[in-house]
Design a protein around this motif. Structure first.
Motif, PDB file in Angstrom:
ATOM      1  N   ARG A  73       0.874  -1.174   0.075  1.00  0.00           N
ATOM      2  CA  ARG A  73      -0.201   0.134   0.019  1.00  0.00           C
ATOM      3  C   ARG A  73       0.844   1.368  -0.017  1.00  0.00           C
ATOM      4  NH1 ARG A  73      -4.354   1.989   4.488  1.00  0.00           N
ATOM      5  NH2 ARG A  73      -4.751   4.157   3.869  1.00  0.00           N
ATOM      6  N   GLU A  77       1.050   4.017  -2.918  1.00  0.00           N
ATOM      7  CA  GLU A  77       0.676   5.414  -2.661  1.00  0.00           C
ATOM      8  C   GLU A  77       1.603   6.468  -2.811  1.00  0.00           C
ATOM      9  OE1 GLU A  77      -2.408   4.764   1.454  1.00  0.00           O
ATOM     10  OE2 GLU A  77      -0.334   5.373   1.660  1.00  0.00           O
ATOM     11  N   LEU A 113      -6.877   0.884  -0.730  1.00  0.00           N
ATOM     12  CA  LEU A 113      -6.634   1.759  -1.772  1.00  0.00           C
ATOM     13  C   LEU A 113      -7.367   2.614  -2.369  1.00  0.00           C
ATOM     14  CD1 LEU A 113      -3.926  -0.814  -3.624  1.00  0.00           C
ATOM     15  CD2 LEU A 113      -3.398   1.362  -2.235  1.00  0.00           C
ATOM     16  N   ALA A 116      -8.345   5.417   0.176  1.00  0.00           N
ATOM     17  CA  ALA A 116      -7.130   6.316  -0.075  1.00  0.00           C
ATOM     18  C   ALA A 116      -7.262   7.081  -1.222  1.00  0.00           C
ATOM     19  CB  ALA A 116      -5.840   5.648   0.321  1.00  0.00           C
ATOM     20  N   VAL A 118      -6.244   5.824  -4.201  1.00  0.00           N
ATOM     21  CA  VAL A 118      -4.923   5.630  -4.850  1.00  0.00           C
ATOM     22  C   VAL A 118      -5.410   4.965  -6.047  1.00  0.00           C
ATOM     23  CG1 VAL A 118      -2.924   4.331  -4.676  1.00  0.00           C
ATOM     24  CG2 VAL A 118      -3.751   5.607  -2.798  1.00  0.00           C
TER      25      VAL A 118
END
Length: 480
Positions: A73, A77, A113, A116, A118
């Protein structure tokens, strides 16, 4: 000649690897979940920022799944912060590691992900490649329906690209009522299970559980009928619960991994262990021989100091985990050794009846073990030497500096517990190497890695070791 900065970098990476092997961000005996997570998060941030190539290379080591997912992750990111060539190298490592992770862990990573935000090109490509490589898309669609739907949306994945028969996945995930029936048997079994009890027994166990509850089917009757469709791990987890024991569902011990088997044994009452002594001991020794492989019997004279003190109780989330690692290491060392001498901190001699009890007189047990002049001494403990405090470190210091300065006896300390306060596993002495351990199966590899913790090797040797592990890791991934 290596600089001070190189030595610090090597220490930083070893510190991180120990944490990534042992900590899962859950409560331990002496530290809470919040402390564990805060400590682990700091290490991930620090090592990723300051030693990114080595941080990525740690995916090739025997770190636990929790930390592997955190590394993936963090790399995704921050993919925009590194050159394209480095991103490609990271991408190969990420893809190889994802292929080894359990599917639920990967779907949780994809969900994180997405939360977030991403969604760079590298992330979408990795998600697409992993989903396309899944061996049974229909099974994933039924078992991980929400996770697959989220991942397909996030990666902009045309579901026709998956190797699913009849092109039904899109409708199944996003519009299941559009079709009166599905040509794929598993998908249609899920549809029928909403109103037909018999159909739920065609589904995976975890999916069928929900339908059984909705239909009001008794737990005992459900477990008896669904048993043929359960995996070995599902049978073990279910058998460990009180409800499953009432249903007389037996766990299949053949082929079970060594540390998991040790956890199962420790979960049994002592009377059951006595009654099943031959069966359980035979299963543990067979698992140890499989793990030892070609190294069986090649380690010469081995002595072990094994911690079964009260602190090996662990925590609610990691119940008896430190003791399970010690028990598994006991049987593995027995298989690896030419001759073997175990010393439990409690003074017990019957490993099968081990349970957490008492203080931790490591120093006394180390003296007992060293009296036999072994070629190898392996200590498996959380490092809290307290009966009396500090004796173990002093014994090891005197042994290494005065009695055995030439290193005739190889000593290594393997610690299954992460110390959140010190950002590392607790050490007994600077005179002997310490490495974190999660599963006994990793013991031979960790005994080799531990030499870097002695301070006698620097960044160049550590980097060479990691490069070799990365090459081996990627080669194994290509063979799959």
């Amino acid at each position: 000649m290596e600089t001070y900065a190189d030595l610090v970098a090597a220490e930083d990476v070893l510190l991180f690897v120990n944490a990534a092997i042992t900590s899962t961000g859950q409560r331990e005996f002496r530290s809470g979940e919040a402390e564990q997570r805060m400590s682990l998060d700091f290490l991930h941030t620090y090592v990723c920022v300051n030693h990114r190539p080595l941080y990525a290379a740690s995916l090739a080591l025997d770190i636990n799944d929790h930390n592997a997912a955190l590394i993936v992750r963090r790399l995704l990111e921050t993919a925009g912060e590194v050159p394209a060539a480095e991103r490609r190298a990271e991408g190969r490592l990420i893809a190889a590691r994802l292929a080894r992770l359990p599917a639920p862990r990967v779907y949780r990573l994809f969900r994180a992900l997405r939360a977030a935000k991403v969604n760079n090109r590298r992330t979408r490509a990795i998600m697409r490649d992993w989903l396309a490589a899944r061996p049974d898309p229909a099974l994933d669609a039924v078992k991980y329906r929400a996770g697959l739907a989220r991942a397909a949306r996030h990666a902009h994945l045309p579901l026709k690209d998956l190797a699913a028969p009849h092109g039904e996945l899109g409708d199944f995930l996003f519009a299941p009522r559009r079709r009166k029936r599905f040509a794929t048997p598993l998908l249609d079994a899920w549809r029928r299970a909403h109103y037909e009890q018999a159909a739920l027994y065609e589904l995976p166990f975890t999916v069928a559980e929900g339908f059984a509850a909705a239909h009001g089917i008794g737990r005992r009757a459900f477990l008896e009928r669904i048993a043929p469709r359960m995996t070995r791990l599902e049978r073990l987890r279910t058998q460990e619960s009180a409800r499953a024991r009432r249903a007389d569902l037996d766990a299949d011990l053949t082929g079970m991994p060594l540390t998991r088997l040790a956890s199962y044994v420790l979960g049994l009452p002592l009377d059951d262990r006595v009654a099943r002594r031959a069966e359980l001991t035979g299963a543990l020794r067979a698992a140890a021989r499989r793990t030892a492989g070609a190294q069986a019997g090649t380690w010469g004279r081995v002595a072990a100091v094994l911690d079964d003190s009260f602190s090996t109780t662990g925590s609610r989330q990691k119940r008896r985990r430190p003791l399970a690692v010690a028990l598994a290491c006991h049987f593995l060392l027995e298989a690896l050794a030419g001759s073997y001498l175990p010393r439990w901190t409690s003074g017990r001699t019957d490993a099968l009846l081990a349970y957490p009890y008492g203080a931790t007189p490591l120093g006394l047990r180390i003296l007992d073990a060293l009296e036999a002049a072994p070629e190898r001494l392996v200590i498996v403990s959380d490092g809290w030497d307290n009966a009396p405090p500090g004796l173990a470190g002093e014994v090891l210091r005197v042994w290494r500096t005065r009695l055995d300065p030439g290193g005739g006896t190889s000593v290594v300390h393997l610690n299954p517990v992460y110390d959140a306060e010190d950002f590392d596993v607790r050490r007994l002495s600077a005179a002997v190497p310490t490495a974190g351990i999660r599963d006994a199966e990793d013991l031979p590899a960790l005994a080799g890695l531990a030499r870097f913790a002695e301070g006698r090797t620097g960044l160049a040797e550590l980097r060479a070791h990691l490069d070799d592990r990365v090459r081996q890791f990627l080669a194994e991934a290509e063979e799959r």
